[in-house]
Write a protein that holds these residues in place. Structure first.
Motif, short mmCIF file in Angstrom:
data_model
loop_
_atom_site.label_atom_id
_atom_site.label_comp_id
_atom_site.label_asym_id
_atom_site.label_seq_id
_atom_site.Cartn_x
_atom_site.Cartn_y
_atom_site.Cartn_z
N LEU A 1 0.83 -1.21 0.00
CA LEU A 1 0.00 0.00 0.00
C LEU A 1 0.86 1.26 0.00
N LEU A 2 1.94 1.23 0.81
CA LEU A 2 2.82 2.41 0.90
C LEU A 2 3.53 2.70 -0.42
N MET A 3 3.86 1.62 -1.14
CA MET A 3 4.66 1.80 -2.35
C MET A 3 3.81 1.84 -3.61
N ASP A 4 2.52 1.78 -3.44
CA ASP A 4 1.60 1.76 -4.57
C ASP A 4 1.89 2.93 -5.51
N GLY A 5 2.24 2.62 -6.74
CA GLY A 5 2.65 3.65 -7.69
C GLY A 5 1.49 4.26 -8.45
N GLU A 6 0.26 3.86 -8.11
CA GLU A 6 -0.89 4.41 -8.83
C GLU A 6 -2.00 4.90 -7.91
N GLY A 7 -2.04 4.33 -6.70
CA GLY A 7 -3.15 4.62 -5.79
C GLY A 7 -3.23 6.09 -5.39
N ALA A 8 -4.46 6.51 -5.09
CA ALA A 8 -4.68 7.87 -4.61
C ALA A 8 -4.51 7.88 -3.09
N ASN A 9 -4.12 9.03 -2.56
CA ASN A 9 -4.11 9.24 -1.11
C ASN A 9 -3.26 8.24 -0.34
N ILE A 10 -2.10 7.94 -0.87
CA ILE A 10 -1.19 7.02 -0.20
C ILE A 10 -0.56 7.68 1.03
N PRO A 11 -0.42 6.90 2.12
CA PRO A 11 0.18 7.46 3.33
C PRO A 11 1.70 7.59 3.19
N PHE A 12 2.27 8.45 4.00
CA PHE A 12 3.73 8.62 4.03
C PHE A 12 4.38 7.50 4.83
N LEU B 1 -11.38 4.17 2.60
CA LEU B 1 -10.64 5.33 3.10
C LEU B 1 -9.37 4.91 3.84
N LEU B 2 -8.24 5.53 3.46
CA LEU B 2 -6.96 5.29 4.15
C LEU B 2 -6.64 6.53 4.97
N PRO C 1 -3.98 8.27 7.54
CA PRO C 1 -2.66 8.18 8.19
C PRO C 1 -2.52 9.14 9.36
#
Lengths: 254, 254
Positions: free
Chosen positions: A49-60, A70-71, A73
């Motif tokens: 999930l953290l390294m997802d190269g396409e997803g929106a709203n990825i956490p740091f 909803l994700l 962080p």
């Protein structure tokens, strides 16, 4: 659908502030990285999930919470979101921002606690920054620990609703915001626990100055859901890979 | 009744992230410590509130916002509170927590930027911690700056709604969360401004890697309210008493 908490396995760390709220509320949740039968994919799923190269709203960084799509962080953000849903936030909307303000002061304090053993860089080992850690810890124990804990003690004492007899638990202990238990009280419990582990000498000499906080800590520890959680194997021990680390050379009376 | 912002005079500091939102929105506010005719009591009034030995819900530190009787501390908390009221938060409730998560990552980054010149203690001068500052800055520029800025660049690129043609400004630049300008975009502008001031060599060598962020920065700078704010004497210059400090010895290509 259960809440999914994503955090590193093996340390209480920042994830613990969220776990305590979920446990006190008896909420339905999965601790993904520690998922016993691995259905949720464990740490691998978290990193994906953290390294997802396409997803929106990825956490740091962890921790983050997944609720449906909803994700969310950051500890304080997760607790602000969860609090009202699990009955651990003040009823009054204005006080929810007061609670969030207190939680963010806890966040800052936790970052400073972490930096006592990592003053130069998170990418380096403690062993690579020992002289600097000694200097930073000394400043932390003489200046910052009394400043932060003294502040929380004062807010606790000055909370007009915290002293409402109806809201007091049997031992007459108050709450830091509003007239009932909130996630901030649970986080203060964890702060005292962690500081006692990391800096036992400093805390022994300082605890007499913060009787309200210590009473709050003890009251939280006695709550049935918290007591059974602390006795379970879901509660991880502090250790020297986490935020609160016990390096005897950094500890001294405050 | 105007919002009252309490922050130190003389530095942009953390207060600036709030000022930018109030200015962009054209909100009615008083910058108490800089109040020209002193009706609000200036810095003295701020310190009185912080040291109030009886008041409820006292803040730990500036900045804090007063809205009626409510005192709201911490930049991210103030912006979370203000955002929807002044039209600078996403419409969708879930995305407001995404915005808050991004703002809290900015908060963490700002604390690390501060610690490049104060790795040992806030109670000490920079001159008392120069060797440690050099070591921490070197780690910061090689590890942390690319990690944080790379993260924001990625979120900007992966924001599906940020590319909505309807939401784009004439130059085709996106937003970091949702399909319109939010306070997070304004804070990212300020981050780029501050980093260019503090670490010009590092930024010159790194900016080509973050074209989206730089375009966002430029788009914010061109907004009419921001442009007139930047040209006014309400906008304070960066200096060596704030968070973003330029010490040439700490700067190097990233």
């Amino acid at each position: 659908m259960p809440y999914k908490l994503y955090y590193w396995d093996g340390i209480p760390g920042r994830g613990e502030f969220v776990r305590l709220a979920l446990e006190e509320a008896g909420a339905d949740y999965v601790d993904v990285a520690r998922d016993p039968d691995g259905q949720e994919g464990g740490t691998t799923a978290m990193l994906k999930l953290l390294m997802d190269g396409e997803g929106a709203n990825i956490p740091f960084a962890p921790p983050f919470l997944k609720d449906g799509d909803l994700l969310i962080p950051h500890v304080a953000n997760i607790l602000f979101y969860l609090g009202p849903k699990i009955g651990l936030a003040p009823e009054e909307e204005g006080l929810r921002f007061v609670a969030n303000g207190l939680q963010l002061t806890i966040t800052d304090f936790v970052a400073e606690i972490h930096d006592t053993h990592h003053p130069i860089g998170v990418s380096l080992y403690y062993e690579d920054q020992k002289p600097e850690a000694l200097r930073r810890s000394s400043d932390f124990l003489s200046e910052r620990l009394p400043k932060f804990l003294g502040y929380f003690e004062r807010v606790l004492r000055q909370n007009p609703k915290g002293q409402n007899p109806k809201a007091q638990n049997p031992k007459g202990r108050g709450h830091i915001v509003g007239d009932r238990l909130s996630y901030v009280d649970l986080s203060l419990f964890q702060l005292v626990e962690g500081l006692r582990y990391a800096f036992p000498k400093a805390m022994r000499s300082y605890e007499a100055s913060i009787p309200g906080l210590i009473a709050l800590h003890d009251a939280v520890a006695e709550r049935p859901n918290i007591r059974s959680y602390l006795a379970s194997d879901r509660r991880l021990s502090f250790n020297e890979a986490g935020i609160f680390r016990h390096y005897p050379e950094l500890d001294q009376p405050s």
